[in-house]
Design an enzyme around this catalytic site. Structure first.
Site, PDB file in Angstrom:
ATOM      1  N   SER A 185      41.643 -33.195 -36.012  1.00  0.00           N
ATOM      2  CA  SER A 185      40.604 -33.909 -35.657  1.00  0.00           C
ATOM      3  C   SER A 185      39.543 -33.546 -36.603  1.00  0.00           C
ATOM      4  O   SER A 185      38.130 -33.661 -37.054  1.00  0.00           O
ATOM      5  CB  SER A 185      39.954 -33.254 -34.077  1.00  0.00           C
ATOM      6  OG  SER A 185      39.980 -31.721 -33.968  1.00  0.00           O
ATOM      7  N   HIS A 213      42.982 -38.554 -31.521  1.00  0.00           N
ATOM      8  CA  HIS A 213      41.797 -39.091 -32.544  1.00  0.00           C
ATOM      9  C   HIS A 213      43.024 -40.552 -33.457  1.00  0.00           C
ATOM     10  O   HIS A 213      42.598 -41.536 -33.734  1.00  0.00           O
ATOM     11  CB  HIS A 213      41.352 -38.657 -33.433  1.00  0.00           C
ATOM     12  CG  HIS A 213      40.407 -37.447 -33.148  1.00  0.00           C
ATOM     13  ND1 HIS A 213      38.999 -37.808 -32.999  1.00  0.00           N
ATOM     14  CD2 HIS A 213      40.836 -35.920 -32.732  1.00  0.00           C
ATOM     15  CE1 HIS A 213      38.353 -36.251 -32.926  1.00  0.00           C
ATOM     16  NE2 HIS A 213      39.925 -35.385 -32.384  1.00  0.00           N
ATOM     17  N   LYS A 245      37.259 -40.933 -26.697  1.00  0.00           N
ATOM     18  CA  LYS A 245      37.053 -41.586 -28.106  1.00  0.00           C
ATOM     19  C   LYS A 245      36.674 -42.551 -28.237  1.00  0.00           C
ATOM     20  O   LYS A 245      35.985 -43.704 -27.919  1.00  0.00           O
ATOM     21  CB  LYS A 245      37.702 -40.084 -29.253  1.00  0.00           C
ATOM     22  CG  LYS A 245      37.197 -39.470 -28.830  1.00  0.00           C
ATOM     23  CD  LYS A 245      38.761 -37.993 -29.362  1.00  0.00           C
ATOM     24  CE  LYS A 245      37.996 -36.486 -29.737  1.00  0.00           C
ATOM     25  NZ  LYS A 245      37.959 -36.481 -28.077  1.00  0.00           N
TER      26      LYS A 245
HETATM   27  C1  LIG Z   1      42.230 -33.223 -30.306  1.00  0.00           C
HETATM   28  C2  LIG Z   1      41.725 -33.222 -29.290  1.00  0.00           C
HETATM   29  N1  LIG Z   1      42.256 -32.934 -28.539  1.00  0.00           N
HETATM   30  C3  LIG Z   1      42.176 -32.644 -27.033  1.00  0.00           C
HETATM   31  C4  LIG Z   1      40.193 -32.459 -27.612  1.00  0.00           C
HETATM   32  C5  LIG Z   1      39.468 -32.863 -25.979  1.00  0.00           C
HETATM   33  O1  LIG Z   1      39.238 -33.644 -25.362  1.00  0.00           O
HETATM   34  P1  LIG Z   1      37.903 -33.836 -24.070  1.00  0.00           P
HETATM   35  O2  LIG Z   1      36.449 -33.886 -25.322  1.00  0.00           O
HETATM   36  O3  LIG Z   1      38.084 -35.209 -23.406  1.00  0.00           O
HETATM   37  O4  LIG Z   1      38.397 -32.595 -23.266  1.00  0.00           O
HETATM   38  C6  LIG Z   1      39.791 -33.519 -28.463  1.00  0.00           C
HETATM   39  C7  LIG Z   1      38.204 -33.148 -28.289  1.00  0.00           C
HETATM   40  O5  LIG Z   1      37.092 -33.350 -27.419  1.00  0.00           O
HETATM   41  C8  LIG Z   1      40.544 -33.395 -30.091  1.00  0.00           C
HETATM   42  O6  LIG Z   1      39.626 -33.728 -31.355  1.00  0.00           O
END
Ligand SMILES: Cc1ncc(COP(=O)(O)O)c(C=O)c1O
Length: 392
Positions: A185, A213, A245
């Site tokens: 990320s 992502h 996203k």
């Molecule tokens: C790689 C990754 N996993 C999980 C999440 C968490 O997802 P959420 O925003 O739906 O809680 C994110 C960012 O928000 C992320 O970048």
């Protein structure tokens, strides 16, 4: 100001963060998610959203949301296992399973909760081991910590080191789980899934990929990194992706076999003990999933912008990172400098957030430039022009 020592302690912690350029604060947007936003009272061209396909503000997605709200109201009212699981939730789970080529999918209210839920459902004690890439998202790290299993972090994308760690545990590990981001990320590079799948099979470990992502963006149909790297559900038995996203809505899902999903329904506490996401969100996601599948031009447009940005930034000699995805960080190093560049960009009408520790390792603060199919070539040109002025 309170003289209570508890408050004195947190105030000094805040001061420390300020002095180290690590203080964070929210900004107020008065516009929908779009490259051209109105934030803190001024127009800004944003390069920091994860709305990679430009669907968060798409008329068909908004309409689906509104129509479902008319039918189902706003709140789901209860957890999925009580009476909060509505028709749009069910339809979305079935559509996500079909799209990812898996038997079943299970919705979670956020990606953070999905990760906590799965890892804690599969691992239960000190004889279980979770192997996590050092640059994994915080939610995966927290999931491992909370599980009580032995958490072993391996150097970023270093499958040789992972192999050694797996071998070292071979005699005393019970359940083993290899956990990795698909697209990292804060770096934008991708995990070597084929190698990880071989290692998981060899050591009889689960492999779970968080494709937050990559989902919607990568692969011919947008099914994500697993599709892009030509792997099967057997190679990657646990697929997690978020819907906030590229899909432009909110929530997350786990896709896998019938047995895995049934097991999660019985045991994943972040699925069981929380209110289901609003049905209208699920209906909106169904609409955006349709757009992901029918409007491949969005992925093509995004790819063209990524190439334009990388070419321009390379010509300027900017310290780009090794990424082919929509996440195109510019490595700066010091937090103070990253903040200063971000402020200079803002003075020129551009919003690019400075990402600092602890989100990234010490000394690797960066400007996390993200691109979206909703950007135009002119938008990217404007960013490159501003960067050229600041960097020289
Ligand atoms: C790689 C990754 N996993 C999980 C999440 C968490 O997802 P959420 O925003 O739906 O809680 C994110 C960012 O928000 C992320 O970048």
């Amino acid at each position: 100001m309170s003289a209570d020592p508890k408050f004195t302690k947190i105030r000094s912690e805040l001061d420390l963060r300020r002095s180290r350029h690590l203080y964070r604060s929210t900004r107020i947007s008065d516009s929908p998610q779009h490259p051209h936003m109105h934030i803190d009272g001024k127009p800004l061209l944003a390069f920091c959203s994860n709305d990679y396909l430009g669907l968060a503000n798409h008329p068909a997605v908004i309409q689906a949301f509104q129509q479902a709200a008319n039918i189902y109201g706003v709140g789901s009212g209860a957890a999925h296992l009580v009476n909060g699981h509505s028709r749009p939730h069910q339809q979305l789970e079935e559509a996500l399973a079909a799209f990812t080529g898996r038997e079943r999918a299970l919705l979670f209210s956020t990606g953070y909760m999905a990760n906590l839920g799965v890892v804690n459902a599969l691992l239960s004690g000190r004889n279980d081991v979770v192997y996590a890439d050092r640059l994994n998202h915080a939610s995966l790290v927290d999931a491992g910590l909370l599980s009580g299993a032995k958490l072993i972090r391996y150097p970023h994308n270093d499958t040789t080191s992972l192999g050694k760690r797996l071998l070292a545990q071979a005699d005393n590990a019970n359940t083993q789980l290899i956990l990795t981001d698909g697209v990292f990320s804060m770096d934008g590079d991708v995990a070597p899934l084929a190698k990880l799948a071989v290692m998981a099979r060899h050591h009889d470990a689960w492999l779970m990929v968080d494709d937050a992502h990559g989902f919607g963006v990568l692969g011919n149909t947008g099914a994500g990194l697993v599709e892009a790297q030509g792997l099967t559900p057997t190679d990657v038995p646990i697929l997690m992706a978020t819907l906030g996203k590229a899909l432009g809505t909110a929530g997350a899902f786990i896709a896998g076999s019938h047995d895995l999903i049934e097991y999660l329904i019985q045991t994943a506490r972040t699925f069981i003990y929380t209110t289901a996401q609003p049905p209208a969100i699920a209906a909106a996601t169904l609409a955006s999933l349709q757009l992901v599948q029918t409007e491949s031009w969005r992925r093509e447009q995004l790819l063209a912008l990524i190439q334009q940005f990388r070419q321009g930034a390379t010509q300027l000699g900017l310290p780009l990172m090794a990424s082919d995805t929509a996440i195109q960080p510019i490595l700066v190093g010091s937090s103070g400098q990253a903040l200063a560049i971000s402020r200079q960009l803002e003075e020129r009408g551009l919003l690019v957030t400075a990402i600092r520790p602890p989100t990234v390792p010490d000394g690797t603060a960066r400007l996390r430039v993200t691109l979206s199919a909703a950007h135009t070539a002119t938008d990217v040109e404007q960013l490159l022009t501003a960067l050229a002025q600041i960097w020289t």
